[in-house]
Enzyme design. Structure first.
Site, PDB file in Angstrom:
ATOM      1  N   ASP A  88       0.871  -1.169   0.000  1.00  0.00           N
ATOM      2  CA  ASP A  88       0.000   0.000   0.000  1.00  0.00           C
ATOM      3  C   ASP A  88       0.911   1.222   0.000  1.00  0.00           C
ATOM      4  OD1 ASP A  88      -2.125  -1.681   0.220  1.00  0.00           O
ATOM      5  OD2 ASP A  88      -2.603  -1.218   2.296  1.00  0.00           O
ATOM      6  N   ASP A 129     -13.340  -3.656  -1.115  1.00  0.00           N
ATOM      7  CA  ASP A 129     -13.038  -3.314   0.288  1.00  0.00           C
ATOM      8  C   ASP A 129     -14.320  -3.463   1.122  1.00  0.00           C
ATOM      9  OD1 ASP A 129     -10.375  -2.469  -0.371  1.00  0.00           O
ATOM     10  OD2 ASP A 129     -11.197  -0.592  -1.116  1.00  0.00           O
TER      11      ASP A 129
HETATM   12  O1  1PR Z   1     -10.466   3.023  -4.984  1.00  0.00           O
HETATM   13  O2  1PR Z   1      -9.627   2.454  -7.243  1.00  0.00           O
HETATM   14  O3  1PR Z   1      -8.669   4.381  -5.996  1.00  0.00           O
HETATM   15  O4  1PR Z   1      -8.218   2.048  -5.305  1.00  0.00           O
HETATM   16  C1  1PR Z   1      -7.658   2.266  -4.046  1.00  0.00           C
HETATM   17  C2  1PR Z   1      -7.019   0.986  -3.631  1.00  0.00           C
HETATM   18  O5  1PR Z   1      -6.344   1.241  -2.410  1.00  0.00           O
HETATM   19  C3  1PR Z   1      -8.020  -0.114  -3.360  1.00  0.00           C
HETATM   20  O6  1PR Z   1      -7.509  -1.311  -3.921  1.00  0.00           O
HETATM   21  C4  1PR Z   1      -8.084  -0.249  -1.838  1.00  0.00           C
HETATM   22  O7  1PR Z   1      -8.189  -1.588  -1.434  1.00  0.00           O
HETATM   23  C5  1PR Z   1      -6.739   0.303  -1.421  1.00  0.00           C
HETATM   24  N1  1PR Z   1      -6.821   1.026  -0.141  1.00  0.00           N
HETATM   25  C6  1PR Z   1      -7.400   2.216   0.058  1.00  0.00           C
HETATM   26  N2  1PR Z   1      -7.235   2.603   1.343  1.00  0.00           N
HETATM   27  C7  1PR Z   1      -6.526   1.661   1.952  1.00  0.00           C
HETATM   28  C8  1PR Z   1      -6.088   1.678   3.329  1.00  0.00           C
HETATM   29  O8  1PR Z   1      -5.492   0.734   3.848  1.00  0.00           O
HETATM   30  N3  1PR Z   1      -6.384   2.757   4.035  1.00  0.00           N
HETATM   31  N4  1PR Z   1      -5.561  -0.437   1.194  1.00  0.00           N
HETATM   32  C9  1PR Z   1      -6.251   0.666   1.006  1.00  0.00           C
HETATM   33  C10 1PR Z   1      -6.124  -1.483   1.674  1.00  0.00           C
HETATM   34  C11 1PR Z   1      -5.868  -3.669   1.625  1.00  0.00           C
HETATM   35  C12 1PR Z   1      -4.707  -4.447   1.232  1.00  0.00           C
HETATM   36  C13 1PR Z   1      -3.890  -4.941   2.384  1.00  0.00           C
HETATM   37  C14 1PR Z   1      -4.516  -6.221   2.847  1.00  0.00           C
HETATM   38  C15 1PR Z   1      -3.547  -7.158   3.529  1.00  0.00           C
HETATM   39  N5  1PR Z   1      -5.919  -2.461   0.858  1.00  0.00           N
HETATM   40  O9  1PR Z   1      -3.941  -3.677   0.417  1.00  0.00           O
HETATM   41  O10 1PR Z   1      -2.678  -5.056   1.796  1.00  0.00           O
HETATM   42  O11 1PR Z   1      -5.593  -5.958   3.708  1.00  0.00           O
HETATM   43  O12 1PR Z   1      -3.112  -6.597   4.721  1.00  0.00           O
HETATM   44  P1  1PR Z   1      -2.618  -7.507   5.928  1.00  0.00           P
HETATM   45  O13 1PR Z   1      -1.958  -8.697   5.322  1.00  0.00           O
HETATM   46  O14 1PR Z   1      -1.616  -6.652   6.645  1.00  0.00           O
HETATM   47  O15 1PR Z   1      -3.803  -7.826   6.742  1.00  0.00           O
HETATM   48  P2  1PR Z   1      -9.296   3.048  -5.871  1.00  0.00           P
END
Ligand code: 1PR
Length: 524
Positions: free
Chosen positions: A225, A380
């Site tokens: 991320d 999400d």
């Molecule tokens: O909406 O098309 O602009 O895309 C934004 C992208 O950013 C989406 O894929 C969304 O999932 C991601 N995103 C937005 N905010 C967050 C955040 O964390 N605040 N990331 C985010 C969250 C989750 C995974 C994470 C897994 C595994 N994405 O990326 O890597 O949950 O984590 P873990 O193994 O530590 O539990 P758009």
């Protein structure tokens, strides 16, 4: 000097990077005479068969290509670059192929088979060849395709691979060698294969020892991320249920290119880069992300997915960009797949209102040009508890994890803008509609589990996996090696993704694979 034929439909950057990594000089063929004068020609095909043949014809590349193939000089086709050699494809019956090899191209079809065939699979080699020198024979290569070659001439078949049934995964005939998989995305084994094409004379070789049957491996994906921290640096961060701040500061877990490289070297089957503030910072104005992608693709020879901010946008000067423009820039910069999050929710909301496919949504447009395998939908979701299924119009599951007031039922609500806004669509419906619109894969996150190390949400993943035929990537909550085994065994997903445990060095990608190796098929 290696000539690479680029007809402008996708990511040839990876092939150029791979060949340059081997110390060769690359010339990109831009005209028919560049093709005819090539010493060694690589033809990486991407997108759809019809689009490829149309462009080859429109750019007057067909005659020079035929002349080159007949010249006896070495030719190496990749993916559609192999399919183009045959007579026609079911994908575009009106567009003739080059027809230099007998046979045609057919869509995978078998009950219960996820299509596209996407991921790492083995090969069973049928002829002596130079291509596998230095390899052990049990290597897996990265495939991504919905169509495969069918020929009744065994002389041209170099290898077969099993996916539901056995299909032709490589061909070899005189000066022509071509593979259905992507060596440029197949890690060290793929680079060795390319090097063998480049360095060893064709026709000289032996019959390598390979398995009679092969199996598609489950994929382990490392996710980064990425966002700008408060100092203005682009960093890898990690949320706790999507909250990436600790004591008011954005968590900084490292530099994106360095981490991606580390995961590649540890054996990650894919790397995903998500621009998590893409919903508010337009990616084409946020060029550091493009730079990160370009740099990453120079060192990482497994598939790269990039997401965040893929949507239509009008900049401050009134210039309009479509989601397809944004995706095109990502593909040019080294992405193999793009992922769409927030915009997918809006697209599905519109579809549910009208029950009509407009052909104009980002999902439809991008999959039409780059193929459905290049379009990942990142969901999400978060649990919403109810006392009984009748309490909500959304599909529910009976859960073993009761809600705060002891509720035994829940549905999985989609959110947008990084979980900030819940919408009136559930994850199961969203996945189904996106598949209908042309998406090729689902990246299924879970806000409740993200960053908790408590394991994947099996109930959510099972519900979505059972509702679609495209591959599903389970994400969020991995805390130890056993969680990966659990999600593969209990849900049948094709891939599992983790972030936090890898970034914090609690568990390495290698340790996960080592744990899984006797339990599920994985890439060694
Ligand atoms: O909406 O098309 O602009 O895309 C934004 C992208 O950013 C989406 O894929 C969304 O999932 C991601 N995103 C937005 N905010 C967050 C955040 O964390 N605040 N990331 C985010 C969250 C989750 C995974 C994470 C897994 C595994 N994405 O990326 O890597 O949950 O984590 P873990 O193994 O530590 O539990 P758009």
């Amino acid at each position: 000097m290696i000539t690479i034929l680029d007809y402008g439909a996708g990511n040839v950057r990876s092939v150029i990077n791979a060949v340059e990594k081997l110390g060769e000089t690359v010339r990109v063929a831009e005209s028919g005479s560049d093709i005819i004068t090539a010493e060694k020609l690589i033809f990486p095909g991407v997108g759809s068969f019809g689009n490829m043949m149309r462009i080859l014809r429109d750019r007057a590349f067909v005659a020079p290509l035929m002349a080159y193939l007949q010249s006896g000089r070495p030719f190496f086709g990749i993916c559609l670059g192999m399919q183009a050699l045959f007579e026609y494809s079911e994908e575009a019956p009106d567009e003739k192929g080059l027809g230099v090899l007998p046979g045609h191209v057919r869509r995978f079809s078998m009950e219960g088979l996820s299509i596209p065939h996407m991921g790492w699979n083995g090969i069973s080699v049928k002829q002596p060849t130079n291509l596998f020198q230095g390899l052990f024979g049990n290597e897996k290569f990265y495939f991504v395709h919905s169509y495969h070659v069918v020929t009744d001439n065994p002389e041209v078949v170099l290898s077969t691979t099993d996916y539901g049934y056995s299909f032709v995964s490589a061909v070899q005939y005189k000066n022509i060698q071509a593979v259905q998989f992507h060596p440029e995305k197949s890690g060290a084994a793929g680079l060795t294969l390319l090097e063998n094409f480049i360095c060893h004379p064709q026709g000289v070789g032996r019959l390598p020892k390979t398995p009679d049957h092969t199996r598609l491996a489950k994929r382990i994906i490392a996710c980064l991320d990425v966002r700008t921290n408060d100092k203005g640096d682009l960093v890898v961060t990690k949320g706790d249920q999507y909250d990436v701040r600790e004591s008011g500061q954005v968590r900084n877990l490292g530099k994106p290119v360095e981490l991606a490289k580390r995961y590649y070297e540890e054996g990650a089957d894919e790397v995903a880069l998500l621009n998590i503030t893409g919903f508010r910072d337009f990616p084409l104005e946020d060029m550091p992300m493009i730079h990160v992608l370009r740099e990453t693709s120079r060192y990482v020879f497994v598939p790269l997915t990039i997401g965040g901010g893929i949507r239509d946008f009008t900049d401050k000067n009134g210039r309009h960009y479509t989601a397809l423009d944004v995706a095109a820039e990502y593909f040019r910069s080294g992405a193999d797949k793009i992922s769409i999050g927030s915009d997918a929710v809006e697209i599905v909301e519109n579809y549910l209102k009208t029950q009509k496919m407009t052909g104009k949504s980002a999902i439809e447009q991008i999959s039409r040009v780059y193929g459905s395998q290049a379009v990942v939908i990142s969901i999400d979701p978060r649990r919403v508890y109810v006392n009984a299924p009748e309490d909500t119009p959304h599909p529910t599951v009976e859960t073993t994890i009761p809600g705060p007031a002891g509720e035994r039922w829940c549905w999985f609500q989609c959110t947008v803008k990084g979980g900030r806004e819940g919408r009136d669509v559930d994850a199961v419906t969203l996945a189904q509609v996106c598949e209908k619109l042309g998406a090729g894969e689902i990246l299924l996150n879970c806000i409740d589990r993200d960053g908790t190390n408590s394991g994947f949400d099996i109930e959510l993943i099972r519900a979505v996996k059972q509702a679609v035929t495209i591959p599903v990537i389970a994400s969020s909550g991995a805390g130890c090696e056993a969680h990966f085994a659990e999600v593969f065994e209990k849900t049948g997903v094709e891939a599992a993704l983790a972030a936090g445990i890898f970034h914090r060095r609690e568990v390495s990608v290698g340790a996960v694979k080592n744990y899984l190796k006797d339990k599920v098929d994985i890439r060694p």
